[in-house]
Design a protein around this motif. Sequence first.
Motif, PDB file in Angstrom:
ATOM      1  N   PRO A  68      56.744 -18.408 -14.090  1.00 16.29           N
ATOM      2  CA  PRO A  68      55.750 -19.402 -13.808  1.00 16.29           C
ATOM      3  C   PRO A  68      55.809 -20.414 -15.003  1.00 16.29           C
ATOM      4  CG  PRO A  68      54.813 -17.270 -13.426  1.00 16.29           C
ATOM      5  CD  PRO A  68      55.845 -17.155 -14.215  1.00 16.29           C
ATOM      6  N   GLU A  69      55.402 -21.676 -14.859  1.00 15.96           N
ATOM      7  CA  GLU A  69      55.273 -22.586 -16.026  1.00 15.96           C
ATOM      8  C   GLU A  69      54.011 -22.139 -16.705  1.00 15.96           C
ATOM      9  OE1 GLU A  69      54.392 -26.419 -13.726  1.00 15.96           O
ATOM     10  OE2 GLU A  69      56.364 -26.746 -13.194  1.00 15.96           O
ATOM     11  N   GLY A  70      54.115 -22.346 -17.897  1.00 12.40           N
ATOM     12  CA  GLY A  70      53.142 -22.057 -18.788  1.00 12.40           C
ATOM     13  C   GLY A  70      53.223 -20.726 -19.609  1.00 12.40           C
ATOM     14  N   ILE A  71      54.039 -19.800 -19.453  1.00 14.70           N
ATOM     15  CA  ILE A  71      54.228 -18.691 -20.003  1.00 14.70           C
ATOM     16  C   ILE A  71      55.215 -18.784 -21.118  1.00 14.70           C
ATOM     17  CG2 ILE A  71      53.712 -17.477 -17.844  1.00 14.70           C
ATOM     18  CD1 ILE A  71      56.984 -16.363 -17.970  1.00 14.70           C
ATOM     19  N   SER A  72      55.129 -17.879 -22.214  1.00 15.41           N
ATOM     20  CA  SER A  72      56.140 -17.993 -23.127  1.00 15.41           C
ATOM     21  C   SER A  72      56.306 -16.739 -23.934  1.00 15.41           C
ATOM     22  CB  SER A  72      55.293 -18.928 -24.485  1.00 15.41           C
ATOM     23  OG  SER A  72      53.967 -18.315 -24.784  1.00 15.41           O
ATOM     24  N   VAL A  73      57.301 -16.634 -24.484  1.00 15.50           N
ATOM     25  CA  VAL A  73      57.856 -15.375 -25.401  1.00 15.50           C
ATOM     26  C   VAL A  73      56.725 -14.881 -26.189  1.00 15.50           C
ATOM     27  CG1 VAL A  73      59.018 -14.370 -26.709  1.00 15.50           C
ATOM     28  CG2 VAL A  73      60.038 -16.190 -25.208  1.00 15.50           C
ATOM     29  N   GLY A  74      56.402 -13.656 -25.988  1.00 17.10           N
ATOM     30  CA  GLY A  74      55.067 -13.048 -26.590  1.00 17.10           C
ATOM     31  C   GLY A  74      53.933 -12.875 -25.975  1.00 17.10           C
ATOM     32  N   GLN A  75      53.924 -13.579 -24.985  1.00 18.61           N
ATOM     33  CA  GLN A  75      52.681 -13.666 -24.044  1.00 18.61           C
ATOM     34  C   GLN A  75      52.411 -12.246 -23.175  1.00 18.61           C
ATOM     35  OE1 GLN A  75      52.206 -17.071 -21.486  1.00 18.61           O
ATOM     36  NE2 GLN A  75      51.146 -15.784 -19.812  1.00 18.61           N
ATOM     37  N   GLU A  76      51.401 -11.710 -23.098  1.00 19.32           N
ATOM     38  CA  GLU A  76      51.091 -10.277 -22.352  1.00 19.32           C
ATOM     39  C   GLU A  76      50.717 -10.922 -20.797  1.00 19.32           C
ATOM     40  OE1 GLU A  76      48.350  -8.059 -24.197  1.00 19.32           O
ATOM     41  OE2 GLU A  76      49.870  -7.463 -25.855  1.00 19.32           O
ATOM     42  N   LEU A  77      51.259 -10.054 -20.013  1.00 19.72           N
ATOM     43  CA  LEU A  77      51.151 -10.443 -18.501  1.00 19.72           C
ATOM     44  C   LEU A  77      50.596  -9.037 -18.244  1.00 19.72           C
ATOM     45  CD1 LEU A  77      54.432 -11.737 -17.445  1.00 19.72           C
ATOM     46  CD2 LEU A  77      52.548 -12.839 -18.324  1.00 19.72           C
ATOM     47  N   ALA A  78      49.534  -9.158 -17.059  1.00 18.48           N
ATOM     48  CA  ALA A  78      48.727  -8.026 -16.484  1.00 18.48           C
ATOM     49  C   ALA A  78      49.253  -7.954 -15.253  1.00 18.48           C
ATOM     50  CB  ALA A  78      47.193  -8.453 -16.517  1.00 18.48           C
ATOM     51  N   PHE A  79      49.455  -6.455 -14.557  1.00 20.96           N
ATOM     52  CA  PHE A  79      49.814  -6.158 -13.592  1.00 20.96           C
ATOM     53  C   PHE A  79      48.510  -5.101 -13.095  1.00 20.96           C
ATOM     54  CE2 PHE A  79      53.575  -7.380 -15.167  1.00 20.96           C
ATOM     55  CZ  PHE A  79      54.477  -7.750 -13.884  1.00 20.96           C
ATOM     56  N   LYS A  82      42.643  -6.112 -10.846  1.00 26.31           N
ATOM     57  CA  LYS A  82      41.574  -6.975 -11.329  1.00 26.31           C
ATOM     58  C   LYS A  82      42.391  -7.559 -12.572  1.00 26.31           C
ATOM     59  CE  LYS A  82      37.721  -4.379  -9.649  1.00 26.31           C
ATOM     60  NZ  LYS A  82      36.686  -3.585 -10.129  1.00 26.31           N
ATOM     61  N   VAL A  83      42.949  -8.685 -12.416  1.00 27.86           N
ATOM     62  CA  VAL A  83      43.409  -9.543 -13.476  1.00 27.86           C
ATOM     63  C   VAL A  83      42.950 -10.807 -13.662  1.00 27.86           C
ATOM     64  CG1 VAL A  83      45.663  -8.297 -13.385  1.00 27.86           C
ATOM     65  CG2 VAL A  83      45.273 -10.536 -12.295  1.00 27.86           C
ATOM     66  N   ARG A  84      43.004 -11.556 -14.907  1.00 26.37           N
ATOM     67  CA  ARG A  84      42.712 -12.930 -14.968  1.00 26.37           C
ATOM     68  C   ARG A  84      43.406 -13.851 -14.149  1.00 26.37           C
ATOM     69  NH1 ARG A  84      42.603 -14.078 -21.311  1.00 26.37           N
ATOM     70  NH2 ARG A  84      42.125 -16.077 -20.490  1.00 26.37           N
ATOM     71  N   LEU A  85      42.930 -15.093 -14.122  1.00 23.24           N
ATOM     72  CA  LEU A  85      43.745 -16.072 -13.185  1.00 23.24           C
ATOM     73  C   LEU A  85      44.534 -16.895 -14.328  1.00 23.24           C
ATOM     74  CD1 LEU A  85      41.481 -17.298 -10.522  1.00 23.24           C
ATOM     75  CD2 LEU A  85      43.160 -15.760 -10.085  1.00 23.24           C
ATOM     76  N   ARG A  86      45.657 -16.203 -14.757  1.00 24.83           N
ATOM     77  CA  ARG A  86      46.369 -16.811 -15.751  1.00 24.83           C
ATOM     78  C   ARG A  86      47.865 -16.870 -15.010  1.00 24.83           C
ATOM     79  NH1 ARG A  86      46.951 -14.374 -21.974  1.00 24.83           N
ATOM     80  NH2 ARG A  86      48.084 -16.305 -22.812  1.00 24.83           N
ATOM     81  N   PRO A  87      48.647 -17.718 -15.269  1.00 23.81           N
ATOM     82  CA  PRO A  87      50.124 -17.849 -15.061  1.00 23.81           C
ATOM     83  C   PRO A  87      50.999 -16.514 -15.453  1.00 23.81           C
ATOM     84  CG  PRO A  87      49.289 -20.170 -15.817  1.00 23.81           C
ATOM     85  CD  PRO A  87      48.209 -19.195 -16.054  1.00 23.81           C
ATOM     86  N   GLY A  88      51.556 -15.919 -14.554  1.00 22.72           N
ATOM     87  CA  GLY A  88      52.384 -14.739 -15.011  1.00 22.72           C
ATOM     88  C   GLY A  88      51.788 -13.567 -14.353  1.00 22.72           C
ATOM     89  N   ASN A  89      50.240 -13.475 -14.246  1.00 18.58           N
ATOM     90  CA  ASN A  89      49.653 -12.087 -13.995  1.00 18.58           C
ATOM     91  C   ASN A  89      49.991 -11.868 -12.508  1.00 18.58           C
ATOM     92  OD1 ASN A  89      48.882 -12.101 -16.293  1.00 18.58           O
ATOM     93  ND2 ASN A  89      46.686 -12.452 -15.983  1.00 18.58           N
ATOM     94  N   VAL A  90      50.180 -10.492 -12.173  1.00 14.83           N
ATOM     95  CA  VAL A  90      50.396 -10.323 -10.841  1.00 14.83           C
ATOM     96  C   VAL A  90      49.455  -9.393 -10.279  1.00 14.83           C
ATOM     97  CG1 VAL A  90      52.220  -9.101  -9.538  1.00 14.83           C
ATOM     98  CG2 VAL A  90      52.978 -10.258 -11.316  1.00 14.83           C
TER      99      VAL A  90
END
Length: 238
Positions: A68-79, A82-90
């Motif tokens: 998705p737009e807004g993610i970058s290398v080194g960013q942590e994604l949550a699966f 209950k996750v934060r509403l942040r681009p890339g989280n599933v």
Amino acid sequence: MGKRTRSQRRGSSPKNRVSSHRFPAANRLPRVSEKMAKVTDLVHSAAHTAPLARIKFEDGEIAHIAAPEGISVGQELAFGDKVRLRPGNVTKLSSIPEGTQICNIEARPGDGGKFARSGGNSGTLETRMGDKVRIRMPSGALKDLPANCRATIGVLGGHGRTEKPLMKAGAAHYRAKARGKPYPTVSGVAMNPVDHPHGGGNHQAVHGPNSVSRNAPPGQKVGHIAPSRTGRGRTRES
């Protein structure tokens, strides 16, 4: 007896298949729950309209998802649920607030994502209805999906890819080749009767019905395949 149609010829030749090196990886949501992953790289794929994010889980597992737009290398994604509403989280649709933009939406739980997967696209969660969730698709249509289907938060990257003109036929040729599509394409009504069911006549038009059965043989299966409705749409009078 006529010649074989274009679809028949393409189905029997290996030269029409997409080269394997053009697919860096499959774009699928991994079947994990309550895990964290780190974006290790953003991968360009000639066969996809959006970039792919290579992610690495804490246990060393590697996967690729549409970025998705807004993610970058080194960013942590949550699966997880209950996750934060942040681009890339599933997370599951049941855990996403109404009005949130989502992409790579599953049609059935665990299928890896089927909707809003093209570059720059996203759907919107409209409302919850018990064990169903209503999603507004990129086309504007409303679709009811199981609440335990998953989706990625955010708008898919690759927006604006169609704004740059192709300029020359070579660019269109390579774009089609990356996806295993024929280029250039000739419409059926421009062909002779022996080449296509829509061919022939004194002007370019489909002479007769262009709706065919779902079980039609390959040489006949052209036009509108098992349409739900045909003809001009009518507006209701108030």
